[in-house]
Design a protein around this motif. Structure first.
Motif, PDB file in Angstrom:
ATOM      1  N   ALA A   1      19.127  -0.742  -0.761  1.00 24.87           N
ATOM      2  CA  ALA A   1      19.694   0.517  -0.282  1.00 24.87           C
ATOM      3  C   ALA A   1      19.495   0.716   1.214  1.00 24.87           C
ATOM      4  O   ALA A   1      20.318   1.350   1.869  1.00 24.87           O
ATOM      5  CB  ALA A   1      19.087   1.684  -1.047  1.00 24.87           C
ATOM      6  N   CYS A   2      18.419   0.150   1.763  1.00 26.91           N
ATOM      7  CA  CYS A   2      18.128   0.315   3.193  1.00 26.91           C
ATOM      8  C   CYS A   2      18.817  -0.721   4.075  1.00 26.91           C
ATOM      9  O   CYS A   2      18.942  -0.513   5.271  1.00 26.91           O
ATOM     10  CB  CYS A   2      16.622   0.255   3.437  1.00 26.91           C
ATOM     11  SG  CYS A   2      15.767   1.763   3.007  1.00 26.91           S
ATOM     12  N   GLY A   3      19.209  -1.842   3.524  1.00 22.27           N
ATOM     13  CA  GLY A   3      19.891  -2.852   4.323  1.00 22.27           C
ATOM     14  C   GLY A   3      19.024  -4.048   4.648  1.00 22.27           C
ATOM     15  O   GLY A   3      17.839  -4.096   4.320  1.00 22.27           O
ATOM     16  N   LYS A   4      19.625  -5.035   5.311  1.00 22.96           N
ATOM     17  CA  LYS A   4      19.006  -6.341   5.502  1.00 22.96           C
ATOM     18  C   LYS A   4      17.716  -6.334   6.322  1.00 22.96           C
ATOM     19  O   LYS A   4      16.895  -7.214   6.164  1.00 22.96           O
ATOM     20  CB  LYS A   4      20.001  -7.321   6.115  1.00 22.96           C
ATOM     21  CG  LYS A   4      20.404  -6.998   7.528  1.00 22.96           C
ATOM     22  CD  LYS A   4      21.362  -8.038   8.075  1.00 22.96           C
ATOM     23  CE  LYS A   4      21.721  -7.731   9.497  1.00 22.96           C
ATOM     24  NZ  LYS A   4      20.905  -8.400  10.459  1.00 22.96           N
ATOM     25  N   ASP A   5      17.522  -5.371   7.185  1.00 19.79           N
ATOM     26  CA  ASP A   5      16.307  -5.328   7.998  1.00 19.79           C
ATOM     27  C   ASP A   5      15.189  -4.499   7.372  1.00 19.79           C
ATOM     28  O   ASP A   5      14.160  -4.247   7.999  1.00 19.79           O
ATOM     29  CB  ASP A   5      16.622  -4.779   9.396  1.00 19.79           C
ATOM     30  CG  ASP A   5      17.551  -5.696  10.174  1.00 19.79           C
ATOM     31  OD1 ASP A   5      17.444  -6.927  10.004  1.00 19.79           O
ATOM     32  OD2 ASP A   5      18.383  -5.173  10.942  1.00 19.79           O
ATOM     33  N   ALA A   6      15.374  -4.078   6.148  1.00 20.96           N
ATOM     34  CA  ALA A   6      14.402  -3.204   5.480  1.00 20.96           C
ATOM     35  C   ALA A   6      13.098  -3.922   5.181  1.00 20.96           C
ATOM     36  O   ALA A   6      13.073  -5.127   4.933  1.00 20.96           O
ATOM     37  CB  ALA A   6      14.993  -2.674   4.175  1.00 20.96           C
ATOM     38  N   VAL A   7      12.031  -3.163   5.205  1.00 23.40           N
ATOM     39  CA  VAL A   7      10.711  -3.662   4.814  1.00 23.40           C
ATOM     40  C   VAL A   7      10.092  -2.670   3.836  1.00 23.40           C
ATOM     41  O   VAL A   7      10.321  -1.464   3.919  1.00 23.40           O
ATOM     42  CB  VAL A   7       9.767  -3.860   6.028  1.00 23.40           C
ATOM     43  CG1 VAL A   7      10.281  -4.946   6.943  1.00 23.40           C
ATOM     44  CG2 VAL A   7       9.591  -2.569   6.796  1.00 23.40           C
ATOM     45  N   ILE A   8       9.317  -3.194   2.911  1.00 21.85           N
ATOM     46  CA  ILE A   8       8.600  -2.335   1.961  1.00 21.85           C
ATOM     47  C   ILE A   8       7.425  -1.698   2.695  1.00 21.85           C
ATOM     48  O   ILE A   8       6.596  -2.385   3.286  1.00 21.85           O
ATOM     49  CB  ILE A   8       8.097  -3.158   0.755  1.00 21.85           C
ATOM     50  CG1 ILE A   8       9.277  -3.684  -0.064  1.00 21.85           C
ATOM     51  CG2 ILE A   8       7.149  -2.334  -0.118  1.00 21.85           C
ATOM     52  CD1 ILE A   8      10.070  -2.616  -0.782  1.00 21.85           C
ATOM     53  N   ILE A   9       7.371  -0.368   2.662  1.00 21.39           N
ATOM     54  CA  ILE A   9       6.238   0.328   3.288  1.00 21.39           C
ATOM     55  C   ILE A   9       5.296   0.914   2.244  1.00 21.39           C
ATOM     56  O   ILE A   9       4.188   1.328   2.575  1.00 21.39           O
ATOM     57  CB  ILE A   9       6.699   1.405   4.289  1.00 21.39           C
ATOM     58  CG1 ILE A   9       7.562   2.473   3.608  1.00 21.39           C
ATOM     59  CG2 ILE A   9       7.449   0.762   5.450  1.00 21.39           C
ATOM     60  CD1 ILE A   9       7.851   3.680   4.483  1.00 21.39           C
TER      61      ILE A   9
END
Length: 115
Positions: free
Chosen positions: A85-93
């Motif tokens: 949902a956040c896109g390709k540059d997303a990271v799990i926080i």
């Protein structure tokens, strides 16, 4: 952009979904919406939050469940849905957390841009 991904067993209760979501929000703060797979849309609509439906197969996740890998092609529906949902540059926080009853999970991903 910050999105909570949610995974759950079929028929998970609203209380279980809220419990998992509240647990992860305590870790990473408010989100702009929730994401899940299309097969779990009915369960999540009960939360009355903005809902994003995504495909999760093939998305690498920090946590791994062999059962979920076999069923959905990813290690964690919650983490993969948040990333998708956040896109390709997303990271799990906030990595996957589980509701007290064990029927729902939630994780939060963040991306500097919209998908």
């Amino acid at each position: 952009m910050k999105i909570a991904g949610i995974g759950c067993r079929p028929g998970a209760s609203v209380e279980a979904l809220r419990d998992a979501l509240l647990r992860v929000l305590m870790i990473a703060g408010p989100v702009e919406g929730v994401a899940t797979i299309p097969a779990r849309a009915a369960e999540l609509r009960a939360l009355s939050l903005p809902l994003i439906l995504v495909e999760v197969a093939g998305i690498e996740t920090p946590t791994q469940s062999p059962r979920i890998q076999a069923l959905h092609g990813t290690g964690s529906v919650a983490e993969a849905a948040a990333i998708a949902a956040c896109g390709k540059d997303a990271v799990i926080i906030a990595a996957r957390v589980t509701s007290a009853c064990g029927t729902a999970t939630a994780a939060i991903a963040e991306s500097p841009e919209s998908p």
